[in-house]
Motif scaffolding. Structure first.
Motif, PDB file in Angstrom:
ATOM      1  N   ASN A  70       0.816  -1.225   0.000  1.00 25.25           N
ATOM      2  CA  ASN A  70       0.000   0.000   0.000  1.00 25.25           C
ATOM      3  C   ASN A  70       0.845   1.269   0.000  1.00 25.25           C
ATOM      4  N   ASP A  71       1.912   1.243  -0.781  1.00 28.78           N
ATOM      5  CA  ASP A  71       2.724   2.434  -0.984  1.00 28.78           C
ATOM      6  C   ASP A  71       2.087   3.205  -2.131  1.00 28.78           C
ATOM      7  N   ARG A  72       1.491   4.353  -1.851  1.00 26.94           N
ATOM      8  CA  ARG A  72       0.731   5.093  -2.857  1.00 26.94           C
ATOM      9  C   ARG A  72       1.608   5.658  -3.973  1.00 26.94           C
ATOM     10  N   SER A  73       2.929   5.596  -3.796  1.00 27.96           N
ATOM     11  CA  SER A  73       3.820   6.039  -4.870  1.00 27.96           C
ATOM     12  C   SER A  73       4.192   4.889  -5.801  1.00 27.96           C
ATOM     13  N   GLU A  74       3.726   3.685  -5.476  1.00 27.24           N
ATOM     14  CA  GLU A  74       4.027   2.487  -6.272  1.00 27.24           C
ATOM     15  C   GLU A  74       2.706   1.859  -6.736  1.00 27.24           C
ATOM     16  N   PRO A  75       2.141   2.310  -7.858  1.00 25.52           N
ATOM     17  CA  PRO A  75       0.849   1.789  -8.332  1.00 25.52           C
ATOM     18  C   PRO A  75       0.923   0.297  -8.668  1.00 25.52           C
ATOM     19  N   TRP A  76      -0.242  -0.335  -8.697  1.00 30.33           N
ATOM     20  CA  TRP A  76      -0.292  -1.769  -8.966  1.00 30.33           C
ATOM     21  C   TRP A  76      -1.417  -2.107  -9.943  1.00 30.33           C
ATOM     22  N   ILE A  77      -1.281  -3.287 -10.547  1.00 32.41           N
ATOM     23  CA  ILE A  77      -2.275  -3.822 -11.476  1.00 32.41           C
ATOM     24  C   ILE A  77      -2.808  -5.119 -10.894  1.00 32.41           C
ATOM     25  N   MET A  78      -4.093  -5.359 -11.046  1.00 31.09           N
ATOM     26  CA  MET A  78      -4.679  -6.608 -10.570  1.00 31.09           C
ATOM     27  C   MET A  78      -4.996  -7.530 -11.755  1.00 31.09           C
ATOM     28  N   THR A  79      -4.776  -8.829 -11.565  1.00 32.15           N
ATOM     29  CA  THR A  79      -5.082  -9.831 -12.591  1.00 32.15           C
ATOM     30  C   THR A  79      -5.870 -10.975 -11.941  1.00 32.15           C
ATOM     31  N   PRO A  80      -7.130 -10.772 -11.637  1.00 25.03           N
ATOM     32  CA  PRO A  80      -7.894 -11.768 -10.864  1.00 25.03           C
ATOM     33  C   PRO A  80      -8.063 -13.113 -11.570  1.00 25.03           C
ATOM     34  N   MET A  81      -8.222 -13.104 -12.884  1.00 26.56           N
ATOM     35  CA  MET A  81      -8.432 -14.364 -13.591  1.00 26.56           C
ATOM     36  C   MET A  81      -7.156 -15.207 -13.632  1.00 26.56           C
ATOM     37  N   LEU A  82      -6.019 -14.561 -13.887  1.00 27.13           N
ATOM     38  CA  LEU A  82      -4.753 -15.296 -13.886  1.00 27.13           C
ATOM     39  C   LEU A  82      -4.394 -15.751 -12.478  1.00 27.13           C
ATOM     40  N   ASP A  83      -4.722 -14.955 -11.491  1.00 24.53           N
ATOM     41  CA  ASP A  83      -4.512 -15.383 -10.102  1.00 24.53           C
ATOM     42  C   ASP A  83      -5.337 -16.624  -9.792  1.00 24.53           C
ATOM     43  N   LYS A  84      -6.561 -16.643 -10.288  1.00 18.03           N
ATOM     44  CA  LYS A  84      -7.444 -17.798 -10.081  1.00 18.03           C
ATOM     45  C   LYS A  84      -6.881 -19.025 -10.803  1.00 18.03           C
ATOM     46  N   MET A  85      -6.372 -18.814 -12.014  1.00 18.78           N
ATOM     47  CA  MET A  85      -5.757 -19.905 -12.766  1.00 18.78           C
ATOM     48  C   MET A  85      -4.588 -20.496 -11.985  1.00 18.78           C
ATOM     49  N   ALA A  86      -3.767 -19.633 -11.396  1.00 19.52           N
ATOM     50  CA  ALA A  86      -2.623 -20.108 -10.610  1.00 19.52           C
ATOM     51  C   ALA A  86      -3.076 -20.830  -9.346  1.00 19.52           C
ATOM     52  N   LYS A  87      -4.129 -20.321  -8.716  1.00 20.63           N
ATOM     53  CA  LYS A  87      -4.649 -20.950  -7.501  1.00 20.63           C
ATOM     54  C   LYS A  87      -5.194 -22.341  -7.788  1.00 20.63           C
ATOM     55  N   GLU A  88      -5.793 -22.517  -8.970  1.00 19.73           N
ATOM     56  CA  GLU A  88      -6.364 -23.809  -9.338  1.00 19.73           C
ATOM     57  C   GLU A  88      -5.352 -24.722 -10.024  1.00 19.73           C
ATOM     58  N   GLY A  89      -4.176 -24.187 -10.323  1.00 17.63           N
ATOM     59  CA  GLY A  89      -3.162 -24.964 -11.027  1.00 17.63           C
ATOM     60  C   GLY A  89      -1.802 -24.808 -10.394  1.00 17.63           C
ATOM     61  N   ALA A  90      -0.788 -24.530 -11.232  1.00 20.44           N
ATOM     62  CA  ALA A  90       0.594 -24.439 -10.759  1.00 20.44           C
ATOM     63  C   ALA A  90       1.251 -23.158 -11.239  1.00 20.44           C
ATOM     64  N   MET A  91       2.039 -22.545 -10.370  1.00 17.55           N
ATOM     65  CA  MET A  91       2.911 -21.435 -10.723  1.00 17.55           C
ATOM     66  C   MET A  91       4.322 -21.983 -10.935  1.00 17.55           C
ATOM     67  N   LEU A  92       4.936 -21.640 -12.057  1.00 15.29           N
ATOM     68  CA  LEU A  92       6.336 -21.981 -12.294  1.00 15.29           C
ATOM     69  C   LEU A  92       7.145 -20.715 -12.054  1.00 15.29           C
ATOM     70  N   THR A  93       7.725 -20.605 -10.884  1.00 15.20           N
ATOM     71  CA  THR A  93       8.360 -19.349 -10.468  1.00 15.20           C
ATOM     72  C   THR A  93       9.733 -19.136 -11.086  1.00 15.20           C
ATOM     73  N   ASP A  94      10.376 -20.217 -11.540  1.00 16.90           N
ATOM     74  CA  ASP A  94      11.732 -20.120 -12.076  1.00 16.90           C
ATOM     75  C   ASP A  94      11.772 -20.606 -13.524  1.00 16.90           C
ATOM     76  N   HIS A  95      10.795 -20.152 -14.290  1.00 14.81           N
ATOM     77  CA  HIS A  95      10.718 -20.547 -15.700  1.00 14.81           C
ATOM     78  C   HIS A  95      11.326 -19.442 -16.560  1.00 14.81           C
ATOM     79  N   TYR A  96      12.112 -19.844 -17.544  1.00 14.71           N
ATOM     80  CA  TYR A  96      12.828 -18.902 -18.399  1.00 14.71           C
ATOM     81  C   TYR A  96      12.340 -18.994 -19.843  1.00 14.71           C
ATOM     82  N   THR A  97      12.567 -17.917 -20.559  1.00 12.32           N
ATOM     83  CA  THR A  97      12.373 -17.934 -21.997  1.00 12.32           C
ATOM     84  C   THR A  97      13.717 -18.221 -22.658  1.00 12.32           C
TER      85      THR A  97
END
Length: 682
Positions: free
Chosen positions: A56-83
């Motif tokens: 909640n730092d008002r100088s650091e705005p944020w974006i919300m992605t509720p559908m992708l968050d839901k996808m990750a909650k119902e599936g898997a996050m690959l935190t160390d995946h590279y291109t």
């Protein structure tokens, strides 16, 4: 009672007999690979933006992605995946071909270059009965007159294609009313699509994808499908949709394909480049980091960027809802990922503020952006969704890379990945079943620019010249080289599990790893004249301290694939031979394993003469000769090697009992000669 008992027993036996058929069907799930363009690791809520909101730092705005968050909650996050590369064309080529950039035909900034003469993911899945469709951005078609490009998707394993063929066309998100470079061409197969007025490409591609899935389930639900869905957003022009996202989703709302010229989708109306999500249009922030002064509205450039990202979130959520509505979610593996890190590109009129990833920290806690080989340019927020197969809430921290998807999809479908692939199947990590083989993570790239001078980046990294670059990872240790002048240049070495910004260079403490990295990068690539590197002629180091015996181990297999596969199954026989040859070998595939003793340091050109047989030769992890895709009587490849022993694997798939093989080499400019038994060891 006896009759009822017999009837029950008969029914039981009937269903037992049917069970393998159902099981076999379940082993071939639908596969949807969603690739977005220039989405940073820090763009998705569960990967980074939710943490910003929580602070909640008002100088650091944020974006919300509720559908992708839901996808990750119902599936898997690959935190160390590279291109595989930090820019789109080579990244996409490596994904589709299943190889690293040291083996890819498209490297550096070779936009619109043909993807290469070899197997794609689509080719592989078609061998086990998949219908294949590509939707969205391609950019790998090669030279030629439209629409007959040599590497059109329909010539690369796809049954259907709809989207932008040319790379630069993907800069515009309105095919007709593009605000940056004007109208662009969308193709349906080989035909230009007319009547795309007011068609925002993210919506257009989503509607087309939904339409295909619905039609497929109505007409051909018994056949599995593979969809390569390559969005052209948020890359380039930050153009806005015409209106809010249609309510609902799946079968009961969201995007709809209408197919009427002038009204192709249900959002092809209203005002072009007009809609901003209300939460962004009304958002304010502490621009001067002084809570005592009034906040100001987000600049329009960032309202645009946030809207484009949120639109992707809605589009993915719409697709996932469709799978649930059609009752095929449990039999559909969905992967969501990006082609590279975040970009500075916005291509907006001059009155707009220039876009910078600093506003939302799209690079998350990393240094580097698109075109960098630091973590911010290569680490991609990746999500896998497959109910009942991937446990909800799974977090996969083991490192992986985008060319792992070819062997993963082959594993999932029961297909065979070609021996050429540099990837490994990620199925054990995704499902929690079996042992995960480590990924071979390697990147090479060249670009004349510099790292941005962002306050969030370490001072030592800012304005750093890129030039020739490499990245390699082993465990938690990452080696990075910028502006490489020659093979002797040291790698910076970082423990990225503890040091996300890559500021604590451990090179002085890791001398053995330094030498391993220097050797490894030469042992997993081959030179390409169209993408020269300063280490192309460096000698591949020989192995030291070996105890060897004369001869090679010849192992025979019986395989059913149309080409030499990477997974060979159980061996039929093994024996020691003094040189590669197929006479008297069992099965239809022979593999010779051992070492070749190189007598002098220098350039060696290997050639394989055989009679219409699939052939492949690997020295270390270098694909020296690839004769697996197109059968020919001969093939060759060159590699610079240090004198001494080098591990070798030679594969030949026999078409008939009369198959023959003759391996030759040529040292520098000396005459070509057959490799004698004196140089083969095990």
């Amino acid at each position: 009672m006896k009759k009822n008992y017999n009837l029950s027993l008969s029914l039981l036996l009937f269903f037992i007999l049917l069970t393998p058929v159902f099981a076999e069907k379940e082993e071939k799930p639908n596969i949807i690979f969603i690739l977005v363009d220039d989405l940073g690791y820090g763009d998705i809520g569960v990967f980074f933006q939710n943490e910003r909101k929580a602070q909640n730092d008002r100088s650091e705005p944020w974006i919300m992605t509720p559908m992708l968050d839901k996808m990750a909650k119902e599936g898997a996050m690959l935190t160390d995946h590279y291109t595989a590369a930090p820019v789109c064309a080579p990244s996409r080529a490596s994904i589709l071909m299943g190889v690293n950039q040291g083996h890819a035909h498209v490297r550096n900034n070779q936009f619109d270059k043909e993807i290469g003469e070899n197997y794609t993911i689509a080719d592989i899945l078609k061998t086990v009965g998949y219908e294949t469709i590509a939707i969205g951005k391609w950019g790998l078609q090669g030279k030629g007159e439209a629409p007959n490009w040599p590497a059109h998707p329909l010539k690369k394993g796809f049954d259907h294609y709809f989207g932008y063929i040319r790379h630069a066309d993907g800069h515009e998100h309105y095919p007709v009313e593009g605000i940056y470079r004007g109208s662009k061409e969308v193709y349906d197969g080989y035909e230009i699509v007319a009547g795309l007025e007011k068609s925002y490409t993210g919506d257009l591609f989503t509607a087309k994808a939904k339409n295909y899935i619905i039609s497929h389930q109505e007409e051909n639900s018994e056949q599995p499908f593979f969809m390569y869905l390559a969005y052209d957003t948020p890359h380039a022009v930050l153009e806005l949709p015409t209106q809010e996202y249609p309510s609902g989703g799946g079968l009961n709302g969201g995007m709809k394909w209408l197919g009427t010229p002038g009204e192709m989708t249900n959002t092809a109306s209203g005002e072009v480049d007009s809609f901003i999500y209300p939460e962004f249009a009304n958002a304010t922030y502490d621009h001067d980091k002084d809570p005592d002064t009034p906040e100001i509205a987000w600049p329009l450039t960032y309202q645009r960027y946030a809207t484009v990202n949120r639109r992707i979130d809605d589009q993915v959520g719409d697709l996932l809802q469709l799978l649930k509505d059609l009752n095929i979610a449990e039999n559909t593996l969905v992967i969501f990922t990006s082609d590279n890190g975040p970009s500075t590109e916005s291509y907006l009129p001059k009155e707009y503020m220039k876009y910078t990833p600093e506003f939302f920290n799209n690079f998350a806690d990393f240094d580097g952006i698109k075109r960098d080989v630091y973590e911010g340019g290569l680490r991609t927020a990746t999500i896998a969704f497959w109910p009942n197969h991937i446990k909800a809430g799974t977090v996969i921290t083991s490192p992986s890379i985008s060319y792992d998807w070819m062997p993963t999809f082959a594993d999932v479908s029961g297909a065979s990945a070609p021996i050429r692939t540099d990837g490994v199947s990620l199925l054990p990590s995704l499902t929690g079943k079996g042992k995960q083989e480590p990924s071979q993570i390697y990147v090479e790239y060249s670009q004349n620019g510099k790292l941005p001078d962002y306050a969030e980046f370490l001072e030592a990294h800012r304005n750093r010249k890129r030039g020739q670059m490499q990245m390699i990872r082993k465990g938690n240790m990452v080696g990075v080289r910028y502006d490489i002048q020659n093979q002797l240049d040291d790698f910076e070495i970082y423990d990225v599990s503890k040091d996300s910004h890559q500021g604590d260079n451990l090179a002085n403490q890791k001398s053995e790893l330094q030498e391993e990295f220097k050797s490894s990068v030469l042992r997993r690539r081959i030179a390409d004249l169209d993408a020269p590197r300063p280490y192309d002629t460096s000698l591949v180091p020989a192995l030291k301290g070996l105890k060897v015996k004369e001869g090679l181990l010849a192992t025979s297999y019986q395989v059913s694939s149309e080409f030499i596969p990477s997974a060979l199954g159980k061996a039929i026989s093994e024996k020691v031979v003094n040189l590669p040859g197929v006479e008297g070998e069992n099965g239809n595939l022979v593999v010779w394993t051992g070492y070749i003793n190189v007598p002098e340091s220098g350039k060696y050109t290997f050639s394989a003469d055989r009679e219409q047989s699939h052939f492949f030769m690997r020295i270390h992890d270098i694909a020296v000769i690839d004769g697996n895709y197109k059968i020919a009587d001969s093939a060759e490849g060159s590699v610079y090697m240090e004198a001494g022993y080098h591990p070798v694997k030679i594969y030949l798939m026999k078409n008939d009992k009369s198959a023959k093989l003759k391996l030759s080499w040529q040292f520098e400019d000396k005459p070509k000669e057959v490799i004698s038994p004196d140089f083969w060891f095990r």
